[in-house]
Design a protein around this motif. Structure first.
Motif, PDB file in Angstrom:
ATOM      1  N   UNK A 175      60.110 -93.607  38.650  1.00  0.00           N
ATOM      2  CA  UNK A 175      60.079 -94.986  39.144  1.00  0.00           C
ATOM      3  C   UNK A 175      59.424 -94.993  40.517  1.00  0.00           C
ATOM      4  N   UNK A 176      58.286 -95.686  40.639  1.00  0.00           N
ATOM      5  CA  UNK A 176      57.540 -95.692  41.903  1.00  0.00           C
ATOM      6  C   UNK A 176      58.160 -96.629  42.938  1.00  0.00           C
ATOM      7  N   UNK A 177      58.840 -97.671  42.497  1.00  0.00           N
ATOM      8  CA  UNK A 177      59.335 -98.695  43.417  1.00  0.00           C
ATOM      9  C   UNK A 177      60.409 -98.141  44.349  1.00  0.00           C
ATOM     10  N   UNK A 178      60.332 -98.540  45.639  1.00  0.00           N
ATOM     11  CA  UNK A 178      61.379 -98.275  46.611  1.00  0.00           C
ATOM     12  C   UNK A 178      61.516 -99.500  47.515  1.00  0.00           C
ATOM     13  N   UNK A 179      62.737 -99.870  47.875  1.00  0.00           N
ATOM     14  CA  UNK A 179      62.906-100.946  48.860  1.00  0.00           C
ATOM     15  C   UNK A 179      62.437-100.481  50.237  1.00  0.00           C
ATOM     16  N   UNK A 180      62.330-101.416  51.170  1.00  0.00           N
ATOM     17  CA  UNK A 180      61.811-101.085  52.504  1.00  0.00           C
ATOM     18  C   UNK A 180      62.863-101.412  53.560  1.00  0.00           C
ATOM     19  N   UNK A 181      63.423-100.349  54.141  1.00  0.00           N
ATOM     20  CA  UNK A 181      64.378-100.509  55.240  1.00  0.00           C
ATOM     21  C   UNK A 181      64.024 -99.526  56.345  1.00  0.00           C
ATOM     22  N   UNK A 182      64.227 -99.959  57.586  1.00  0.00           N
ATOM     23  CA  UNK A 182      64.001 -99.079  58.738  1.00  0.00           C
ATOM     24  C   UNK A 182      65.112 -99.328  59.752  1.00  0.00           C
ATOM     25  N   UNK A 183      65.268 -98.403  60.686  1.00  0.00           N
ATOM     26  CA  UNK A 183      66.301 -98.529  61.710  1.00  0.00           C
ATOM     27  C   UNK A 183      67.662 -98.035  61.274  1.00  0.00           C
ATOM     28  N   UNK A 184      67.751 -97.410  60.117  1.00  0.00           N
ATOM     29  CA  UNK A 184      69.047 -96.949  59.597  1.00  0.00           C
ATOM     30  C   UNK A 184      69.458 -95.641  60.271  1.00  0.00           C
ATOM     31  N   UNK A 185      70.754 -95.327  60.159  1.00  0.00           N
ATOM     32  CA  UNK A 185      71.265 -94.042  60.627  1.00  0.00           C
ATOM     33  C   UNK A 185      71.090 -92.965  59.555  1.00  0.00           C
ATOM     34  N   UNK A 186      71.154 -93.368  58.310  1.00  0.00           N
ATOM     35  CA  UNK A 186      70.959 -92.434  57.203  1.00  0.00           C
ATOM     36  C   UNK A 186      70.591 -93.229  55.963  1.00  0.00           C
ATOM     37  N   UNK A 237      67.618-100.406  40.911  1.00  0.00           N
ATOM     38  CA  UNK A 237      66.353-100.781  40.278  1.00  0.00           C
ATOM     39  C   UNK A 237      66.257-100.093  38.926  1.00  0.00           C
ATOM     40  N   UNK A 238      65.801-100.839  37.937  1.00  0.00           N
ATOM     41  CA  UNK A 238      65.626-100.284  36.598  1.00  0.00           C
ATOM     42  C   UNK A 238      64.385-100.894  35.962  1.00  0.00           C
TER      43      UNK A 238
END
Length: 509
Positions: A346-357, A470-471
């Motif tokens: 699965x190529x899709x990934x959500x986009x988040x930044x600034x996380x600790x982990x 995601x599926x």
């Protein structure tokens, strides 16, 4: 009283008013300098809010235009406006706590305007009512309208194309005509036209009309005209591309055509509005109270000045940086008929930044259907490191290759979760996502922001997690069933993931 004496008194009165406004402006900017710099930087770098660069010069010009009305009016401090100033300060503080820049910017500008009214007094504020209100156009706000304006623009364009006999296939903000693909992006929303038209329209109405009814009616027209004009512009751009086989209006030139069209429409709006302009009325000089003694004046203004300063100090205290921390956690292992899957399928990934982990894993059910689980943990959230922020979400900002189509919501044991389809080149996935804060499942961004603000005000930890499933969605009903089954199986396990997060100070103390 001779003419020379009257002129000198009027001049002294205006200088006194100008100095009062300058002192209040300096006081507010000094205490909230970082916020003022944020606003100015947005004016400078954002085409949407570039109009803010002329707000202060126009304000000065409008105040100068009222110099004859000032007459013998003198500033009269209003200490009771400390309460509205405190409310505006709380809005600024809340915006800083939950990292909502629009709220912080609005709170600052409102404090500035309230401070000016408090320093001028009611009589002078009535004379300078519009110039003071015009300062509100300096607030860089309006991004929340983008999704709605983009949806309306796409729907009108597709409707108009079909009405013109052009076959169209639409998926959300993306649509296909026989000789090309088109998308409604942020630049096509019309937000720039709307904000610019409202500001210039309000100024035009103020300068050309004296009756409130006419002013309000023209401002309403200034709101509606750019919205409809942008719909027509988008339709014309696509038709130009369609009829010219994409030789015209297919590149950056379609933005130029748009601004030219918008300029023509606005000029026509002003030309028509001029036909109903009111004749300039003669206004008499103000006759106000005698000049107050300076010590008594500043003493009456002290409550408002103190509220403005104290709010800034409280904000600096609450928003003070803390120790660097490290967090760790583990996602649940496969259970109840689910086995480990292959993330690379699965190529899709959500986009988040600034996380600790952040962590992700893949699971397959008994039929071989795959579900990708993405998670990110945020803690000690500050600007640039908060969960709900511009740029964080199902797709990265400015990614026009992926089309997000919101759905009705996924009914699960957690309640109704946010649900959408992500459509890209060669891939269509069904996603669901939710947040966990203080062991409670939350699906609305605004609710999460308010909960985080309450936690920070009460000194509680603000750790929060986001989960995204995601599926593949070649069969939508099958995808919905698979996501619902996954949440039913792993829901409580995912809550325990949040409860078992390990936190430590980065230097190991």
């Amino acid at each position: 009283m001779n003419i020379a004496t009257s002129f000198m008194k009027d001049r002294a009165a205006f200088v006194r008013v100008a100095l009062t406004l300058a002192v209040v402006f300096t006081w507010c900017v000094a205490w909230y300098f970082p916020t003022a710099v944020e606003i100015a930087s947005i004016w400078w770098r954002s085409e949407t809010y570039a109009h803010g660069l002329i707000v202060l010069p126009v304000f000065v010009w409008l105040v100068w235009g009222k110099r004859d009305r000032v007459g013998s009016l003198t500033p009269q401090a209003i200490p009771l406006l400390a309460a509205p100033a405190a409310l505006a300060g709380f809005l600024w503080l809340l915006g800083k706590l939950v990292s909502v820049a629009a709220a912080a910017h609005a709170g600052f500008v409102l404090m500035l305007v309230i401070g000016m009214v408090a320093a001028l007094g009611w009589q002078l504020s009535r004379v300078l009512l519009f110039p003071l209100a015009f300062l509100l156009f300096g607030i860089p706000i309006g991004d929340f309208l983008l999704p709605t304006l983009m949806d309306f623009t796409a729907e009108f364009t597709v409707w108009a194309l079909r009405l013109s006999g052009v076959p169209v296939y639409q998926e959300g903000l993306h649509f296909v005509v026989p000789n090309g693909r088109w998308s409604v992006v942020e630049a096509c929303s019309g937000i720039r036209y709307l904000i610019a038209s409202l500001m210039v329209g309000s100024l035009y109405a103020y300068l050309n009309y004296t009756k409130l009814r006419k002013r309000l009616l023209f401002m309403l027209v200034a709101i509606l005209v750019p919205i409809v004009a942008n719909w027509i512009r988008a339709y014309m751009i696509v038709m130009l591309g369609y009829l010219s086989n994409n030789e015209l209006a297919a590149g950056v030139d379609h933005l130029i055509y748009g601004w030219v069209f918008f300029g023509v429409v606005i000029m026509m709006m002003f030309w028509i509005g001029q036909r109903w302009s009111d004749p300039e009325s003669l206004t008499k000089r103000g006759e106000g109270a005698a000049s107050p003694k300076m010590p008594a004046y500043w003493l009456r203004l002290l409550p408002v000045a103190a509220v403005i300063a104290i709010t800034s100090l409280v904000g600096a205290r609450v928003d003070a940086p803390s120790d660097q921390i490290e967090v760790s956690y583990a996602l649940p292992a496969p259970l109840d008929g689910w086995v480990e899957g292959d993330l690379s399928t699965l190529a899709y990934r959500p986009h988040y930044s600034g996380f600790r982990a952040q962590k992700e894993s893949a699971y397959r059910d008994a039929e071989g259907g795959m579900v990708m689980l993405y998670s990110a943990l945020f803690a000690d959230q500050r600007e640039g490191a908060e969960m709900v922020a511009w740029g964080n979400g199902l797709v990265s900002p400015g990614n026009n290759r992926l089309n997000v189509i919101s759905m009705r919501g996924l009914i699960t044991p957690f309640g109704v979760l946010n649900n959408a389809q992500i459509i890209g080149e060669g891939e269509r996935v069904l996603v669901a996502h939710w947040y966990i804060v203080n062991d409670k499942v939350v699906t609305r961004d605004w609710e999460l922001k308010l909960r985080l603000a309450g936690d920070r005000l009460l000194g509680r930890p603000d750790a929060t997690m986001v989960f995204v499933l995601a599926t593949p969605a070649s069969d939508e009903e099958e995808g919905v069933r698979r996501l619902r089954a996954f949440v039913s199986t792993y829901g409580e396990s995912l809550k325990r993931v949040f409860a078992n997060v390990e936190t430590k100070v980065a230097d190991g103390r």
